[in-house]
Write a protein that holds these residues in place. Structure first.
Motif, mmCIF file in Angstrom:
data_model
loop_
_atom_site.group_PDB
_atom_site.id
_atom_site.type_symbol
_atom_site.label_atom_id
_atom_site.label_comp_id
_atom_site.label_asym_id
_atom_site.label_seq_id
_atom_site.Cartn_x
_atom_site.Cartn_y
_atom_site.Cartn_z
ATOM 1 N N ASN A 131 -11.555 0.862 5.932
ATOM 2 C CA ASN A 131 -12.193 -0.030 4.965
ATOM 3 C C ASN A 131 -12.518 -1.403 5.531
ATOM 4 O O ASN A 131 -13.158 -2.207 4.853
ATOM 5 N N ARG A 132 -12.048 -1.728 6.758
ATOM 6 C CA ARG A 132 -12.244 -3.065 7.312
ATOM 7 C C ARG A 132 -12.128 -2.987 8.826
ATOM 8 O O ARG A 132 -11.694 -1.968 9.369
ATOM 9 N N PRO A 133 -12.528 -4.014 9.561
ATOM 10 C CA PRO A 133 -12.412 -4.005 11.019
ATOM 11 C C PRO A 133 -10.956 -3.867 11.453
ATOM 12 O O PRO A 133 -10.023 -4.137 10.685
ATOM 13 N N PRO A 134 -10.734 -3.463 12.713
ATOM 14 C CA PRO A 134 -9.358 -3.320 13.210
ATOM 15 C C PRO A 134 -8.590 -4.636 13.063
ATOM 16 O O PRO A 134 -9.138 -5.724 13.153
ATOM 17 N N LEU A 135 -7.296 -4.501 12.872
ATOM 18 C CA LEU A 135 -6.463 -5.665 12.565
ATOM 19 C C LEU A 135 -6.164 -6.507 13.803
ATOM 20 O O LEU A 135 -6.335 -7.722 13.799
ATOM 21 N N PHE A 136 -5.761 -5.870 14.875
ATOM 22 C CA PHE A 136 -5.306 -6.613 16.062
ATOM 23 C C PHE A 136 -6.400 -6.600 17.116
ATOM 24 O O PHE A 136 -6.398 -5.771 18.041
ATOM 25 N N THR A 137 -7.371 -7.494 16.960
ATOM 26 C CA THR A 137 -8.452 -7.637 17.942
ATOM 27 C C THR A 137 -8.394 -8.981 18.661
ATOM 28 O O THR A 137 -8.712 -9.066 19.838
ATOM 29 N N THR A 138 -8.005 -10.005 17.951
ATOM 30 C CA THR A 138 -7.918 -11.345 18.577
ATOM 31 C C THR A 138 -6.653 -11.487 19.405
ATOM 32 O O THR A 138 -6.672 -12.008 20.528
ATOM 33 N N ILE A 139 -5.525 -11.021 18.888
ATOM 34 C CA ILE A 139 -4.235 -11.079 19.590
ATOM 35 C C ILE A 139 -3.704 -9.650 19.660
ATOM 36 O O ILE A 139 -3.770 -8.879 18.682
ATOM 37 N N ALA A 140 -3.142 -9.300 20.802
ATOM 38 C CA ALA A 140 -2.645 -7.940 20.999
ATOM 39 C C ALA A 140 -1.485 -7.649 20.060
ATOM 40 O O ALA A 140 -0.733 -8.535 19.648
ATOM 41 N N ARG A 141 -1.349 -6.327 19.748
ATOM 42 C CA ARG A 141 -0.280 -5.917 18.827
ATOM 43 C C ARG A 141 1.088 -6.231 19.408
ATOM 44 O O ARG A 141 2.017 -6.632 18.674
ATOM 45 N N ALA A 142 1.228 -6.109 20.730
ATOM 46 C CA ALA A 142 2.542 -6.336 21.347
ATOM 47 C C ALA A 142 3.002 -7.775 21.194
ATOM 48 O O ALA A 142 4.201 -8.052 21.176
ATOM 49 N N ASP A 143 2.049 -8.720 21.068
ATOM 50 C CA ASP A 143 2.423 -10.131 20.928
ATOM 51 C C ASP A 143 2.853 -10.471 19.506
ATOM 52 O O ASP A 143 3.358 -11.582 19.276
ATOM 53 N N LEU A 144 2.635 -9.591 18.541
ATOM 54 C CA LEU A 144 2.967 -9.882 17.151
ATOM 55 C C LEU A 144 3.917 -8.834 16.567
ATOM 56 O O LEU A 144 3.872 -8.539 15.360
ATOM 57 N N SER A 145 4.781 -8.230 17.389
ATOM 58 C CA SER A 145 5.653 -7.143 16.919
ATOM 59 C C SER A 145 7.110 -7.551 16.836
ATOM 60 O O SER A 145 7.979 -6.691 16.736
#
Length: 711
Positions: free
Chosen positions: A132-146
């Motif tokens: 329903n929307r663009p991918p969530l983790f495009t600006t900052i990697a997922r590993a940096d926000l886990s």
């Protein structure tokens, strides 16, 4: 307009008894009206207060109801999503079917932004983003926000139940961001950890699902932290902060604080029609009293404003150091501020005479005539504010110069009633100007004497030649006279010898005149002291200094050239001071070519005169020296700055002062940039420096003098 005020006591009343005063009904009436208005005001205030309180209570109850319903819906939605994620974590779910099932789940739940599958080491093995929307983790990697996700998963593993992580902010490519909370569901097989299923919820989208469209139109719902910081919001316009309700939603592993804020402000003072009618009648009643009180209030405000304006004006006039005086149409002083009284030494009452005491007796007739001229003006309000200088007399008889600016005084009907004058005492300024003029004269005299001292050696050299020639011709004449006549010659001097003696005497006379001219030029240069501005031709200015210039130029082998138009323009100047300027500039140019390794045939000093503008005449002194260095040019006009050991450093500073006193400008630059030199030919650019200065042309200066006002 004059008000006559009498200080005499009032006349005695007749013997009959005075009439009885009327009864004083004003205070009693005022008290009754005041009590009535007070009762009405109290009643209306209570009515309005009760109505407003009722409306406020009803709005607050509505907000509390919305907050309770939203908390229940939010907990229900999160628990349902947790059950659906647990389905994805069942051991029977195949890895190939997992992505399609995750996409189907996110398609039905718009608040679910991403689903991840992780192994027991919390490493992502597969992930699916919401369609329903663009991918969530495009600006900052997922590993940096886990970090928060990892903490929630470890706690869920220990408790063997799904847990919700703390919310965190995920920046987006459009410059905005999303507040996200992760729900971690542990996967266990045979009692051991086999991985995790993580669902990322957008808090703002989650809030959109807990409110009805009707509630969203006038209510804002948000998730806040304990300190009140807003994490996410949904709903209609921003809340007004008046009707607010908060609920704590207890979720597995975390709690969310919901705040519901109505966009409605405080209830208006007229919430219904009945109250409007009552207030309308009250306003009509109050209007009667207000109309009566308005005139009294306006009069009191006008009197207070007038008193304040008079106080401010009085303070301003007393604080001025400039004299102020007001005179009526007869010339009598009607007002004088303290500064003017201190200036002339008379009190304000002492000045209210037909002839002001500060007028010098010998100039009373002149001042009266000037006053009659001003009063004879048909439209004094159109006169320009122009100052004129005159002389006043102090109480001790001392005369002092003043500058007066006058403006007409007008009454409220626009009639001319007198004059307001600003008086400036310029006696101190005149003393400073006189002291400055005396110092300038001393500097000029010192510079002239220094110039004469430098020319002394040149004079001795120049005078030796004519004196030696005179001595030689005189000795030859004596020898001719002493020679005895030849045999057979007639008695007396032969005709041939007489011709030789005459020729020798003529040479003696020429050399004596030459020596006299040299001495006369220096003598007239030193003796000239008068400082009078006169209209004089530029050719006469140059002729006055040319003998002295050539005297110094002859010693160094410099050739002096004159570049004057056929009809030399005339300027208005102080001849003595301008000759000093020319002497200083030409001497600097000659010395510049002496100090440099300049060939004798290249040592040329040019004096040029041009008039490119009808108001100004330009005079130039051009040398062929090495030019002026940048470091020297910065300080060239600084007093006492010189590059020669024997120099005083005052020449160029005095030159600029003299030119500026005449209203002109003194400037310098490379001779190659001189437009006149560039127009002379196509040869190589000329070396050296050109000094240019401007002087007012005679015709323009005379026209300005003719239009000046006579004070």
């Amino acid at each position: 307009m004059t008000l006559a005020v009498s200080n005499d006591p009032p006349a005695a009343a007749p013997a009959a008894p005075p009439p009885a005063s009327p009864p004083r009904r004003g205070p009693r009436r005022t008290v009754l009206w005041g009590l009535l208005l007070l009762l009405l005001l109290v009643a209306q205030s209570l009515l309005v207060a009760l109505t407003v309180n009722y409306e406020a209570s009803r709005a607050q109850e509505e907000v509390e109801s919305i907050a309770a319903e939203a908390a229940i819906r939010l907990r229900r939605d999160v628990l349902q999503a947790m059950q659906q994620l647990q389905v994805l974590s069942w051991p029977g779910a195949q890895a190939l079917d997992w992505p399609s099932e995750a996409l189907g789940l996110m398609h039905g739940r718009r608040e679910l932004l991403r689903v991840e599958r992780r192994d027991a080491g919390l490493r992502i093995t597969s992930a699916a983003d919401s369609p329903n929307r663009p991918p969530l983790f495009t600006t900052i990697a997922r590993a940096d926000l886990s970090i928060d996700t990892d903490v929630a998963c470890l706690s869920a593993l220990r408790q063997a139940s799904p847990l919700l992580s703390r919310s965190y902010f995920v920046p987006q490519p459009d410059g905005r961001g999303v507040e996200v909370a992760d729900l971690c569901v542990p996967i266990q097989r045979a009692g051991t950890a086999d991985g995790f299923v993580v669902g990322s919820f957008g808090l703002a989208l989650l809030l959109d699902t807990v409110m009805t469209p009707e509630q969203a139109r006038h209510t804002e719902i948000s998730v806040v932290e304990g300190d009140g910081a807003r994490l996410a919001r949904a709903g209609g316009p921003r809340g007004a902060g008046v009707f607010v309700a908060e609920r704590l939603v207890d979720l597995p592993g975390s709690s969310l604080r919901l705040r519901v804020d109505s966009s409605l402000g405080q209830p208006s003072l007229i919430p219904n029609l009945m109250l409007a009618l009552v207030l309308g009648l009250s306003v009509a009643l109050f209007g009667v009293v207000l109309l009566l009180a308005r005139d009294v209030r306006r009069r009191a405000e006008a009197e207070r404003a007038l008193a304040e304006a008079l106080s401010v004006r009085k303070a301003m006039e007393d604080s001025l150091i400039t004299g102020l005086r007001a005179r009526n149409l007869d010339g009598t002083v009607t007002y004088a501020n303290p500064a003017f009284c201190a200036m002339v030494g008379f009190d304000a009452d002492e000045m209210k005479t037909a002839v002001p005491p500060y007028w010098p007796p010998e100039q009373v007739d002149e001042y009266r005539g000037r006053q009659r001229t001003r009063l004879a003006s048909p439209q004094p309000e159109q006169l320009q504010l122009e100052g004129f200088e005159t002389v006043f007399m102090r109480k001790n008889g001392e005369r002092f110069p003043v500058v007066i600016y006058e403006a007409p005084l007008m009454d409220s009907l626009g009639r001319h009633t007198g004059w307001m004058s600003t008086v400036l005492d310029v006696s101190a300024q005149r003393r400073v100007e006189e002291l400055s003029r005396q110092q300038q004269d001393r500097l000029q005299a010192s510079a002239r004497l220094a110039t004469v001292g430098e020319m002394a050696s040149l004079m001795s050299h120049e005078l030796n030649q004519p004196l030696a020639a005179i001595a030689s011709y005189a000795s030859g004449s004596l020898n001719l006279l002493d020679e005895p006549p030849a045999a057979g010659d007639a008695p007396g001097m032969p005709h041939q010898m007489l011709g030789l003696v005459r020729q020798a005497l003529e040479r003696i006379n020429e050399q004596a005149e030459r020596a006299g001219r040299i001495i006369k030029s220096v003598h007239s240069f030193v003796r000239r002291r008068e400082h009078l501005r006169e209209a004089i031709g530029t050719d006469l200015l140059i002729d006055g200094v040319l003998p002295l210039v050539r005297l110094q130029a002859r010693k160094s082998g410099t050739r002096v050239e004159l570049d004057l138009p056929r009809r030399a323009p005339r300027v208005v100047c102080d001849r003595t001071m301008l000759e000093q300027v020319l002497i200083n500039l030409t001497r600097n140019g000659i010395q510049a070519m002496e100090g440099a390794e300049t060939a004798l045939e290249d040592r040329v000093l040019t004096l040029r005169v041009r008039q490119h503008h009808e108001q100004w005449v330009t005079m130039s002194v051009v040398d062929n020296g090495p030019g002026i260095a940048d470091t020297v040019a910065e300080r060239l006009f600084t007093p006492f700055f010189t590059t020669r050991a024997e120099g005083m450093g005052l020449g160029l500073s005095l030159c600029r002062t003299v030119i500026e006193q005449h209203g002109g400008v003194l400037e310098f630059g490379p001779a190659s940039t001189d437009p006149e030199a560039a127009a002379d030919g196509d040869g190589p650019p000329r070396r050296g420096t050109v000094f240019r200065f401007t002087l007012p042309a005679a015709r323009q200066a005379e026209s300005r003098a003719a239009t000046a006002l006579d004070a």
